[in-house]
Design a protein around this motif. Structure first.
Motif, PDB file in Angstrom:
ATOM      1  N   TYR A 211     -11.501  46.179 -49.586  1.00  0.00           N
ATOM      2  CA  TYR A 211     -10.539  47.113 -48.995  1.00  0.00           C
ATOM      3  C   TYR A 211      -9.480  46.357 -48.213  1.00  0.00           C
ATOM      4  CZ  TYR A 211     -14.051  50.533 -50.211  1.00  0.00           C
ATOM      5  OH  TYR A 211     -14.943  51.292 -50.907  1.00  0.00           O
ATOM      6  N   GLY A 213      -6.223  47.256 -45.508  1.00  0.00           N
ATOM      7  CA  GLY A 213      -5.351  48.167 -44.755  1.00  0.00           C
ATOM      8  C   GLY A 213      -4.290  47.302 -44.092  1.00  0.00           C
ATOM      9  N   TRP A 214      -3.060  47.368 -44.578  1.00  0.00           N
ATOM     10  CA  TRP A 214      -2.016  46.504 -44.013  1.00  0.00           C
ATOM     11  C   TRP A 214      -1.245  47.255 -42.937  1.00  0.00           C
ATOM     12  CZ3 TRP A 214       2.194  49.421 -45.291  1.00  0.00           C
ATOM     13  CH2 TRP A 214       2.144  50.132 -46.498  1.00  0.00           C
ATOM     14  N   GLU A 215      -0.701  46.510 -42.013  1.00  0.00           N
ATOM     15  CA  GLU A 215       0.159  47.108 -40.988  1.00  0.00           C
ATOM     16  C   GLU A 215       1.508  46.404 -41.103  1.00  0.00           C
ATOM     17  OE1 GLU A 215      -1.913  46.852 -37.099  1.00  0.00           O
ATOM     18  OE2 GLU A 215      -3.639  46.310 -38.310  1.00  0.00           O
ATOM     19  N   PRO A 296      -0.699  52.480 -43.337  1.00  0.00           N
ATOM     20  CA  PRO A 296      -1.364  53.540 -44.074  1.00  0.00           C
ATOM     21  C   PRO A 296      -2.871  53.510 -43.814  1.00  0.00           C
ATOM     22  CG  PRO A 296      -1.116  51.658 -45.500  1.00  0.00           C
ATOM     23  CD  PRO A 296      -0.636  51.233 -44.125  1.00  0.00           C
ATOM     24  N   ILE A 297      -3.589  54.456 -44.391  1.00  0.00           N
ATOM     25  CA  ILE A 297      -5.051  54.390 -44.389  1.00  0.00           C
ATOM     26  C   ILE A 297      -5.442  53.318 -45.403  1.00  0.00           C
ATOM     27  CG2 ILE A 297      -7.163  55.684 -44.920  1.00  0.00           C
ATOM     28  CD1 ILE A 297      -5.485  58.247 -44.367  1.00  0.00           C
ATOM     29  N   PHE A 298      -6.463  52.532 -45.088  1.00  0.00           N
ATOM     30  CA  PHE A 298      -6.831  51.454 -46.012  1.00  0.00           C
ATOM     31  C   PHE A 298      -7.276  51.992 -47.371  1.00  0.00           C
ATOM     32  CE2 PHE A 298     -11.523  51.530 -45.958  1.00  0.00           C
ATOM     33  CZ  PHE A 298     -11.784  52.281 -44.830  1.00  0.00           C
ATOM     34  N   ASN A 344      -5.977  44.111 -42.655  1.00  0.00           N
ATOM     35  CA  ASN A 344      -7.324  44.533 -42.308  1.00  0.00           C
ATOM     36  C   ASN A 344      -8.139  44.503 -43.586  1.00  0.00           C
ATOM     37  OD1 ASN A 344      -7.222  45.800 -39.347  1.00  0.00           O
ATOM     38  ND2 ASN A 344      -5.288  46.173 -40.410  1.00  0.00           N
ATOM     39  N   TRP A 345      -9.173  43.685 -43.591  1.00  0.00           N
ATOM     40  CA  TRP A 345      -9.880  43.396 -44.820  1.00  0.00           C
ATOM     41  C   TRP A 345     -11.371  43.679 -44.652  1.00  0.00           C
ATOM     42  CZ3 TRP A 345     -13.592  39.403 -45.098  1.00  0.00           C
ATOM     43  CH2 TRP A 345     -14.043  39.080 -46.388  1.00  0.00           C
ATOM     44  N   SER A 346     -11.937  44.346 -45.628  1.00  0.00           N
ATOM     45  CA  SER A 346     -13.382  44.531 -45.575  1.00  0.00           C
ATOM     46  C   SER A 346     -13.953  44.641 -46.977  1.00  0.00           C
ATOM     47  CB  SER A 346     -13.741  45.772 -44.751  1.00  0.00           C
ATOM     48  OG  SER A 346     -13.330  46.936 -45.428  1.00  0.00           O
ATOM     49  N   LEU A 354     -20.170  50.098 -45.783  1.00  0.00           N
ATOM     50  CA  LEU A 354     -19.162  49.117 -45.364  1.00  0.00           C
ATOM     51  C   LEU A 354     -19.913  47.876 -44.903  1.00  0.00           C
ATOM     52  CD1 LEU A 354     -16.345  50.888 -43.314  1.00  0.00           C
ATOM     53  CD2 LEU A 354     -16.154  49.746 -45.522  1.00  0.00           C
ATOM     54  N   ARG A 458     -10.652  42.647 -27.606  1.00  0.00           N
ATOM     55  CA  ARG A 458      -9.870  42.205 -28.756  1.00  0.00           C
ATOM     56  C   ARG A 458      -8.877  41.139 -28.317  1.00  0.00           C
ATOM     57  NH1 ARG A 458      -8.169  47.380 -32.160  1.00  0.00           N
ATOM     58  NH2 ARG A 458      -7.321  45.731 -33.423  1.00  0.00           N
ATOM     59  N   ARG A 460      -5.654  39.147 -29.084  1.00  0.00           N
ATOM     60  CA  ARG A 460      -4.423  39.209 -29.880  1.00  0.00           C
ATOM     61  C   ARG A 460      -3.924  37.832 -30.313  1.00  0.00           C
ATOM     62  NH1 ARG A 460      -3.245  43.858 -32.438  1.00  0.00           N
ATOM     63  NH2 ARG A 460      -4.496  45.386 -31.364  1.00  0.00           N
ATOM     64  N   ASN A 469     -15.505  46.782 -37.771  1.00  0.00           N
ATOM     65  CA  ASN A 469     -16.061  47.061 -39.104  1.00  0.00           C
ATOM     66  C   ASN A 469     -15.271  46.336 -40.183  1.00  0.00           C
ATOM     67  OD1 ASN A 469     -13.687  48.444 -39.234  1.00  0.00           O
ATOM     68  ND2 ASN A 469     -14.585  50.437 -39.695  1.00  0.00           N
ATOM     69  N   ARG A 470     -14.456  45.383 -39.763  1.00  0.00           N
ATOM     70  CA  ARG A 470     -13.582  44.668 -40.689  1.00  0.00           C
ATOM     71  C   ARG A 470     -13.092  43.391 -40.018  1.00  0.00           C
ATOM     72  NH1 ARG A 470     -10.770  48.803 -38.091  1.00  0.00           N
ATOM     73  NH2 ARG A 470      -8.755  48.241 -37.199  1.00  0.00           N
ATOM     74  N   GLU A 472      -9.524  41.231 -39.361  1.00  0.00           N
ATOM     75  CA  GLU A 472      -8.080  41.399 -39.403  1.00  0.00           C
ATOM     76  C   GLU A 472      -7.456  40.033 -39.598  1.00  0.00           C
ATOM     77  OE1 GLU A 472      -7.114  44.449 -36.194  1.00  0.00           O
ATOM     78  OE2 GLU A 472      -5.203  43.433 -36.493  1.00  0.00           O
TER      79      GLU A 472
HETATM   80  P1  ADP Z   1      -4.643  48.366 -34.897  1.00  0.00           P
HETATM   81  O1  ADP Z   1      -5.186  48.734 -33.578  1.00  0.00           O
HETATM   82  O2  ADP Z   1      -4.941  46.967 -35.281  1.00  0.00           O
HETATM   83  O3  ADP Z   1      -3.193  48.739 -35.093  1.00  0.00           O
HETATM   84  P2  ADP Z   1      -5.373  50.618 -36.608  1.00  0.00           P
HETATM   85  O4  ADP Z   1      -6.427  51.555 -36.110  1.00  0.00           O
HETATM   86  O5  ADP Z   1      -3.949  51.049 -36.585  1.00  0.00           O
HETATM   87  O6  ADP Z   1      -5.552  49.189 -35.918  1.00  0.00           O
HETATM   88  O7  ADP Z   1      -5.791  50.255 -38.083  1.00  0.00           O
HETATM   89  C1  ADP Z   1      -5.161  49.294 -38.784  1.00  0.00           C
HETATM   90  C2  ADP Z   1      -5.486  49.403 -40.232  1.00  0.00           C
HETATM   91  O8  ADP Z   1      -6.858  49.072 -40.477  1.00  0.00           O
HETATM   92  C3  ADP Z   1      -5.283  50.775 -40.887  1.00  0.00           C
HETATM   93  O9  ADP Z   1      -4.590  50.577 -42.098  1.00  0.00           O
HETATM   94  C4  ADP Z   1      -6.692  51.217 -41.174  1.00  0.00           C
HETATM   95  O10 ADP Z   1      -6.763  52.106 -42.249  1.00  0.00           O
HETATM   96  C5  ADP Z   1      -7.333  49.894 -41.498  1.00  0.00           C
HETATM   97  N1  ADP Z   1      -8.791  49.889 -41.524  1.00  0.00           N
HETATM   98  C6  ADP Z   1      -9.643  50.585 -40.754  1.00  0.00           C
HETATM   99  N2  ADP Z   1     -10.924  50.334 -41.139  1.00  0.00           N
HETATM  100  C7  ADP Z   1     -10.860  49.452 -42.173  1.00  0.00           C
HETATM  101  C8  ADP Z   1     -11.815  48.817 -43.003  1.00  0.00           C
HETATM  102  N3  ADP Z   1     -13.100  49.003 -42.836  1.00  0.00           N
HETATM  103  N4  ADP Z   1     -11.364  47.996 -43.968  1.00  0.00           N
HETATM  104  C9  ADP Z   1     -10.076  47.765 -44.131  1.00  0.00           C
HETATM  105  N5  ADP Z   1      -9.134  48.340 -43.389  1.00  0.00           N
HETATM  106  C10 ADP Z   1      -9.511  49.176 -42.423  1.00  0.00           C
END
Ligand code: ADP
Ligand code: MG
Length: 729
Positions: A211, A213-215, A296-298, A344-346, A354, A458, A460, A469-470, A472
């Motif tokens: 999975y 989830g990019w920011e 987006p949602i991952f 965000n990688w898992s 997960l 966390r 930075r 659960n992942r 970053e």
């Molecule tokens: P941040 O506090 O780092 O901004 P967010 O809550 O905004 O974190 O989430 C950042 C990204 O991580 C989102 O795209 C979210 O969908 C993704 N994310 C959450 N859980 C997982 C997961 N288990 N694997 C991959 N991506 C995930």
């Protein structure tokens, strides 16, 4: 059809109303409107075709030709019903953008007219005629053919009235010429290796999925101001510009209220994302002024990556509708934060677990620790490669600056996970194994979920952090194709998991029970990879020294960082996992070095021109105003009095003259360095020369220009300044 409602927002400077098209429908009604998803497949394909296609997607099979014809027919109909007239194979060459060549659906009907046609052959495979994509010598002109082939795991979509078919791009001889091909190979390698391990814990597991989830961080600049800055237009960053008196020091932008003009743009962008099936969810201001983020949602990594590539085109398009320009460059402005793209990688199983999330049972927790430890081992072993995977001429500006990425890859675990890992390393495995069979004992593995509830520490400053659960991977650049990082990471983890499995199997064959064997082996790899774990301040100087002592890769020169791709360990890892062979790796590095050189070359030319044609003439004009002033003062006030009154002007005249002269000398020097570097044939050597001799001139020239900016009459200054570029109200 959607009815449109207009929201009127105020434009910052002109107070002109900007209409925003907000569909009256709710997101669930237009979500995925332009995606040929399963729902559309079901609607537009014959039952048998639908079943065969879904089976091929789910079970990673190749699509039989008859089925492809039938899919093409249905897909065409859907596309035409939604206004498409063209189709294209949409692929990701090594340029960090996407490529497409549009063909209309039209064919002769044999009677002097046209029919709209699209066959399975056209859907499945094409031969892009452009032989000018970067290929590092793999495609020399006599074997110039390249093929694009449909990636059925990513759905087709419509953008700009064109049906886009996500494809891989490979050479006639089978080598990858893109990002998607090795990404798919890496995902399948980690699937295979991960499944073999996950089966110990749940025999029902058939696949391990990755999975992502990019920011996406980005800057917005007003279109008119952007156009007045040739450096922004041509290089994506400002090559000059004195810091604004106010920038991010008040820390008032992060999570602050979004300016209404920007909000209108964001809303428009989100709606477009949703229509294309990109699950945009989060938006906010970032640290620097004019800097924002969309996440987006991952999703499954291949799809997530396609969505990021799509977003990067979309965001440009939508911004222009709002008279903005988007800067995806990693460091568009000096002195304030740059932009990244946290990955965000898992990993997860097809049974819904997960793998980086602590579980409820002891075995689930042992599985969690297994995957975490193997990730740490893989990142440790290939830390230099992972740094290379995020590196580029543009992301290089963030290297060593006080923002991820530091020039050293390390892993942040947080104190709670660190405590658990430490406990495992220190305890006697036999005790631990017997403990893990009981229930409520201190530091028993079943305690992990309680320990993990609060993950607030966390950090930075870490380029690679565990976040509950992942992991970053934060070092990825904002303009990069995430695939580069995902290829390296997943391949490295696949290699590590495979070796781990073999080592555990060996212990089991020698008579150890499985749980003890896993724990024993976890201890071995954790001890071996200790050096990668660092929870302190990644920006500190002490860490740089410490990391060197620990044997981590500390190289800071971008062209030399790329060497990590060709180290014996990298070549072996990529070939064992089947992701890339040596020829592909070499070719890709040629491309990386060439791109590096070209980027610096363009910057050097642009800055040279601007310095000589824009800055020096203006400074000279102001100089003559000052000289005129001095003469007049001395005419009106002869003698000492006049000299005294003219003192300040004379001082400024001297300063401006000095800076002008320095600029002229530095530009000449830069041109000389460029000419010398251009003579070098070898791409690696050339890139090194550009890094060592041309790039430093850019900073020197800039220094003098930025000083002049503070002296020359504001009205004369030819370029918008930082304070104008950076504050959208
Ligand atoms: P941040 O506090 O780092 O901004 P967010 O809550 O905004 O974190 O989430 C950042 C990204 O991580 C989102 O795209 C979210 O969908 C993704 N994310 C959450 N859980 C997982 C997961 N288990 N694997 C991959 N991506 C995930
Ligand atoms: Mg994040």
């Amino acid at each position: 059809m959607s009815t449109l409602r207009f929201k009127v927002v105020e434009e910052a400077n002109s107070h002109k109303a900007i209409p925003v098209n907000i569909p009256i429908e709710r997101p669930q009604q237009y979500y995925g409107k332009y995606v040929f998803n399963r729902q559309k497949m079901f609607e537009y394909l014959p039952k048998k075709t639908y079943a065969a296609l879904v089976d091929a997607i789910d079970n990673k099979k190749t699509l039989p030709r008859e089925v492809a014809d039938s899919v093409a027919e249905g897909m065409k109909q859907w596309a035409i019903d939604n206004g498409a007239r063209h189709y294209t194979h949409w692929f990701q060459p090594l340029t960090e953008t996407t490529a497409e060549k549009h063909d209309a659906f039209v064919e002769h009907d044999g009677k002097g007219g046209m029919v709209e046609e699209f066959t399975g052959k056209l859907l499945v495979q094409q031969e892009p005629d452009a032989s000018s994509f970067p290929n590092g010598g793999i495609r020399n002109t006599f074997e110039a053919r390249g093929y694009s082939a449909w990636d059925i795991s990513s759905p087709a979509f419509i953008m700009d009235n064109t049906l886009c078919i996500p494809t891989i791009f490979i050479s006639y001889t089978g080598e990858s010429l893109d990002y998607k091909t090795p990404l798919l190979r890496a995902l399948s390698a980690v699937d295979e290796a991960g499944t073999a391990v996950a089966k110990w814990f749940d025999p029902k597991v058939k696949h391990v999925l990755t999975y992502l989830g990019w920011e996406q961080e980005y800057f917005l600049v007003d279109e008119a101001l952007f156009s007045a800055r040739p450096d922004l237009v041509m290089t994506g960053r400002t090559l000059m510009g004195h810091e604004s008196a106010k920038n991010q020091q008040l820390e008032d932008h992060y999570f602050g209220a979004i300016p209404s003009r920007v909000e209108a743009f964001m809303l428009d962008l989100e709606i477009e994302c949703h229509k294309l099936g990109i699950p945009a969810k989060t938006r906010h201001n970032e640290v620097a002024p004019n800097q924002f983020e969309l996440a987006p949602i991952f999703e499954e990594a291949n799809l997530a990556n396609d969505h990021n590539m799509l977003l990067m085109s979309l965001i440009n398009e939508v911004a222009r509708r709002h008279n903005f320009r988007v800067l995806l460059h990693e460091k568009p402005f000096a002195g304030i934060n740059g932009s990244g793209k946290h990955n965000n990688w898992s990993l997860g199983t097809d049974t819904g677990t997960l793998l980086f999330a602590p579980g409820k049972t002891q075995m689930e927790n042992l599985q969690f620790i297994t995957f975490v430890a193997n990730t740490m081992a893989a990142v440790h072993r290939h830390n230099g490669l992972l740094k290379a995977s995020i590196m580029s001429a543009t992301n290089g500006h963030r290297l060593g600056a006080n923002e991820a990425p530091p020039a050293i890859i390390s892993i942040f675990t947080g104190s709670q996970l660190a405590e658990i890992l430490n406990h495992i390393v220190k305890s006697d495995t036999k005790d631990l194994a017997s403990l893990s069979k009981k229930t409520e004992l201190s530091m028993d593995l079943s305690q992990i979920p309680n320990l993990m509830i609060d993950n607030t520490d966390r950090n930075r400053t870490s380029p690679f952090a565990f976040t509950g659960n992942r992991f970053e991977f934060r070092a990825v650049g904002s303009s990069a194709n995430c695939a580069s990082a995902m290829i390296a990471l997943n391949s490295a983890v696949a290699e590590q998991l495979k070796e781990f499995k073999e080592a555990v199997d060996k212990r089991v064959a020698a008579g150890t029970d499985l749980t003890s064997a896993i724990l024993e082996e976890i201890k071995v790899i954790l001890k071996k990879s200790e050096a990668i774990h660092f929870d302190g301040n990644g920006y500190s100087d002490e860490w740089k020294e410490e990391a060197r002592r620990r044997g981590l890769d500390c190289e800071t020169s971008v062209p030399l960082i790329f060497d990590a791709y060709l180290s014996p360990e990298s070549i072996e890892m990529f070939s064992k996992t089947g992701v890339m062979n040596e020829r592909e790796l070499k070719a890709r590095n040629e491309v990386k070095w060439e791109m590096y050189t070209k980027k610096i070359q363009i910057e050097a030319r642009v800055l040279g021109d601007l310095a000589i044609n824009h800055i020096i003439p203006v400074a000279a004009r102001y100089l003559s105003v000052l000289l005129d002033n001095v003469t007049k003062l001395q005419n009106v006030f002869p003698g000492d009095k006049g000299r005294e009154l003219a003192e300040q002007d004379i001082y400024t005249i001297q300063k401006i003259t000095d800076h002008n002269k320095a600029i002229q000398l530095e530009v000449a020097e830069m041109v000389k360095a460029r000419k010398a570097a251009n003579k070098i044939e070898d791409e690696r050597e050339k890139a090194i020369a550009y890094h060592d001799t041309v790039a430093p001139c850019l900073d020197k020239i800039r220094y003098h220009i930025d000083k002049l900016e503070l002296m020359v009459d504001n009205e004369m200054w030819p370029l918008p300044k930082y304070r104008e570029l950076l504050f959208i109200r």
